[in-house]
Design an enzyme around this catalytic site. Structure first.
Site, PDB file in Angstrom:
ATOM      1  N   HIS A  23     -20.193  15.539 -17.384  1.00  0.00           N
ATOM      2  CA  HIS A  23     -19.809  14.405 -16.542  1.00  0.00           C
ATOM      3  C   HIS A  23     -20.940  14.045 -15.582  1.00  0.00           C
ATOM      4  O   HIS A  23     -21.237  12.877 -15.373  1.00  0.00           O
ATOM      5  CB  HIS A  23     -18.519  14.730 -15.767  1.00  0.00           C
ATOM      6  CG  HIS A  23     -17.324  14.875 -16.666  1.00  0.00           C
ATOM      7  ND1 HIS A  23     -16.346  13.927 -16.775  1.00  0.00           N
ATOM      8  CD2 HIS A  23     -16.999  15.854 -17.550  1.00  0.00           C
ATOM      9  CE1 HIS A  23     -15.448  14.310 -17.684  1.00  0.00           C
ATOM     10  NE2 HIS A  23     -15.819  15.486 -18.168  1.00  0.00           N
ATOM     11  N   ASP A 122     -15.578   8.540 -12.206  1.00  0.00           N
ATOM     12  CA  ASP A 122     -15.374   9.334 -13.423  1.00  0.00           C
ATOM     13  C   ASP A 122     -13.953   9.109 -13.974  1.00  0.00           C
ATOM     14  O   ASP A 122     -13.002   9.001 -13.198  1.00  0.00           O
ATOM     15  CB  ASP A 122     -15.567  10.822 -13.094  1.00  0.00           C
ATOM     16  CG  ASP A 122     -15.558  11.664 -14.341  1.00  0.00           C
ATOM     17  OD1 ASP A 122     -16.648  11.918 -14.893  1.00  0.00           O
ATOM     18  OD2 ASP A 122     -14.452  12.069 -14.795  1.00  0.00           O
TER      19      ASP A 122
HETATM   20  N1  UDP Z   1      -8.591  13.108 -19.226  1.00  0.00           N
HETATM   21  C1  UDP Z   1      -8.059  12.630 -18.062  1.00  0.00           C
HETATM   22  N2  UDP Z   1      -7.419  13.485 -17.241  1.00  0.00           N
HETATM   23  C2  UDP Z   1      -7.277  14.791 -17.536  1.00  0.00           C
HETATM   24  C3  UDP Z   1      -7.809  15.279 -18.718  1.00  0.00           C
HETATM   25  C4  UDP Z   1      -8.477  14.403 -19.545  1.00  0.00           C
HETATM   26  O1  UDP Z   1      -8.176  11.456 -17.767  1.00  0.00           O
HETATM   27  O2  UDP Z   1      -6.671  15.535 -16.748  1.00  0.00           O
HETATM   28  C5  UDP Z   1      -9.334  12.196 -20.131  1.00  0.00           C
HETATM   29  C6  UDP Z   1     -10.705  11.861 -19.580  1.00  0.00           C
HETATM   30  O3  UDP Z   1     -11.025  10.573 -19.980  1.00  0.00           O
HETATM   31  C7  UDP Z   1     -11.588  12.856 -20.280  1.00  0.00           C
HETATM   32  C8  UDP Z   1     -10.951  12.844 -21.670  1.00  0.00           C
HETATM   33  O4  UDP Z   1      -9.545  12.792 -21.387  1.00  0.00           O
HETATM   34  O5  UDP Z   1     -12.935  12.467 -20.256  1.00  0.00           O
HETATM   35  C9  UDP Z   1     -11.278  14.028 -22.530  1.00  0.00           C
HETATM   36  O6  UDP Z   1     -10.943  15.213 -21.858  1.00  0.00           O
HETATM   37  P1  UDP Z   1     -11.688  16.575 -22.162  1.00  0.00           P
HETATM   38  O7  UDP Z   1     -10.890  17.670 -21.645  1.00  0.00           O
HETATM   39  O8  UDP Z   1     -12.092  16.586 -23.573  1.00  0.00           O
HETATM   40  O9  UDP Z   1     -12.923  16.510 -21.181  1.00  0.00           O
HETATM   41  P2  UDP Z   1     -14.414  16.066 -21.298  1.00  0.00           P
HETATM   42  O10 UDP Z   1     -14.828  16.280 -22.706  1.00  0.00           O
HETATM   43  O11 UDP Z   1     -14.413  14.630 -20.857  1.00  0.00           O
HETATM   44  O12 UDP Z   1     -15.100  16.937 -20.317  1.00  0.00           O
END
Ligand code: UDP
Ligand code: UDP
Ligand code: UDP
Length: 441
Positions: A23, A122
């Protein structure tokens, strides 16, 4: 992003990244691009910080760009009696902590001088931050840190776009009561309140998903990718690059599962066996802990076993358990394949550098990202290995076979070169101009 976008005057942008390098890095990369377009930048840094990689990236960014204003955002510690006790992942817990402290952002944003033109938020923080910026009448854009394909799932939720198979959904999304589902659905509902969505992708790669989003009547989506690395990101461990210098062109498979995916020791040993069986030289970033600070005491020889250590000793393999300069590794001519968890930043870096990918998705959005690679034809995404949730051990023999399949496949190599060309020719600077034009309205 090239430097040719129309240059706006007096644009002051604040960036609010969430926790995790996947992120933070795209936020810093976009911030640097906007600085090159003469925007003023404020970086909001949340404290405490979870990993050393994040602390280091923030401090090197701030010293490379002394004109950036840092605003420290001190979080209210999460009350353990109200915290979600289904997860112990420090990054997930940090997302929740930031969300619950979001009201503290108001004075921090309103005291910015010159006044802010907009905030970039984010996706994990959307629902809690939008009420703050609405009160301040401050425009707010999302920087979506995953694929446009994942954005289509995110914005259609709770409906599922027909193009996404159920088996590819992030596993916790199958449980309507999980904190993941709750977080995602709250954030997804708030998307209409935002002024636009910035995304690290490009039209040639994800045209179908981007068109689908356009037709849905969402706030405008600006594909600004692929984001390029910052000059100073390489200040890590040079040994892998030195090792690559002595390897033949396209002869090495690079293996990494990103910044926050720990593999079980049992699975690490099978993967090691697979690498040995493949017969290819390998550069492998081993991670057995989610947070880097906990990794320092690990004895690699003990985790990996003697077969892998023999390969290391006779120089046919290289293993590290610390932060590496992934961009430079992927741009090195010796690297002929990338075994990846399909974190979106890794996918975009492979695209830019034209490296064929063997996808082994572990969590979350990664299966959906892997499908983007498969559809574009510059890699394979293994779906029969299940998710990296410790309940299914993938055997070394299978892993070795897949590595051979990738490294010997001429078609993926041709497609990888094509994708790289498209990535470099992409229209990110026109889209940046469109973003600036949308501000003037
Ligand atoms: N997401 C969200 N809230 C949460 C968990 C996930 O909005 O509590 C969304 C967010 O867009 C995130 C995506 O789901 O980027 C994918 O989540 P993941 O756990 O795969 O995280 P990332 O790969 O983005 O670190
Ligand atoms: N990365 C790196 N060196 C490492 C580990 C990761 O440079 O040792 C970078 C990688 O190039 C990418 C980011 O960290 O830019 C990881 O993001 P990604 O979305 O690929 O996966 P995540 O870590 O979020 O699962
Ligand atoms: N995890 C991860 N990255 C992700 C999603 C999950 O590293 O994008 C890890 C994390 O350690 C988490 C574990 O995988 O605690 C199980 O995750 P899952 O999303 O299945 O469920 P949760 O534990 O969040 O309910």
């Amino acid at each position: 992003m090239s430097d040719s976008a129309a240059i706006p005057s007096h644009v002051h942008v604040a960036f609010l990244p969430s926790s995790g390098m996947g992120h933070l890095l795209p936020f810093l990369r976009l911030a640097a691009a906007l600085i090159r377009h003469r925007c003023s930048v404020t970086l909001i840094t949340t404290h405490p910080i979870v990993s050393s990689a994040e602390s280091q990236a923030i401090s090197t960014f701030l010293s490379a760009f002394p004109q950036v204003t840092e605003k420290k955002f001190t979080l209210i510690p999460l009350d353990p009696t109200t915290a979600d006790n289904n997860t112990t992942d420090p990054f997930f817990l940090q997302w929740e902590t930031i969300r619950r402290s979001a009201h503290l952002l108001s004075p921090l944003l309103s005291s910015s001088s010159p006044p802010l033109s907009f905030l970039v938020t984010d996706p994990t923080l959307m629902a809690s931050v939008i009420s703050v910026t609405k009160n301040l009448c401050l425009p707010n854009y999302i920087l979506f840190t995953s694929s446009a394909r994942m954005l289509s799932l995110f914005s259609f939720f709770p409906s599922i776009p027909p193009s996404i198979p159920k088996a590819s959904l992030p596993p916790p999304l199958l449980d309507s009561k999980s904190s993941f589902t709750r977080g995602l659905s709250e954030n997804s509902k708030s998307i209409e309140l935002f002024d636009g969505v910035l995304i690290n992708s490009f039209e040639e790669l994800e045209k179908q998903s981007l068109d689908m989003l356009l037709n849905k009547g969402l706030p405008p989506v600006f594909p600004l990718g692929p984001f390029l690395p910052l000059e100073f990101e390489g200040e890590s461990c040079f040994a892998p690059l030195e090792w690559l210098e002595n390897q033949r062109e396209s002869s090495v498979v690079y293996v990494s599962f990103g910044s926050r995916t720990a593999m079980s020791e049992e699975q690490i040993r099978e993967l090691g066996k697979g690498l040995v069986l493949s017969g290819y030289k390998f550069l492998w970033v081993v991670k057995s802990k989610i947070v880097d600070k906990e990794e320092t005491g690990d004895d690699l020889a003990e985790i990996l076993g003697h077969q892998v250590m023999n390969k290391v000793k006779n120089n046919t393999g290289f293993v590290v358990n610390q932060w590496v300069d992934q961009w430079r590794i992927l741009s090195h001519k010796a690297v002929g394949g990338f075994m990846s968890h399909c974190g979106w930043n890794s996918v975009m870096e492979a695209a830019w550098n034209g490296v064929p990918v063997l996808g082994w998705p572990q969590h979350g959005d990664q299966m959906i990202n892997g499908e983007v690679i498969e559809a574009a034809g510059w890699g394979l995404c293994v779906k029969t290995w299940g998710w990296g949730l410790n309940n299914h051990l993938v055997k070394g023999e299978e892993i070795g076979d897949k590595i051979k399949e990738l490294m010997e496949n001429q078609m993926v190599r041709i497609e990888a070169a094509r994708i790289s060309e498209a990535a470099k020719a992409g229209g990110s600077s026109e889209n940046l101009t469109k973003l600036f034009q949308s501000l003037k309205k």
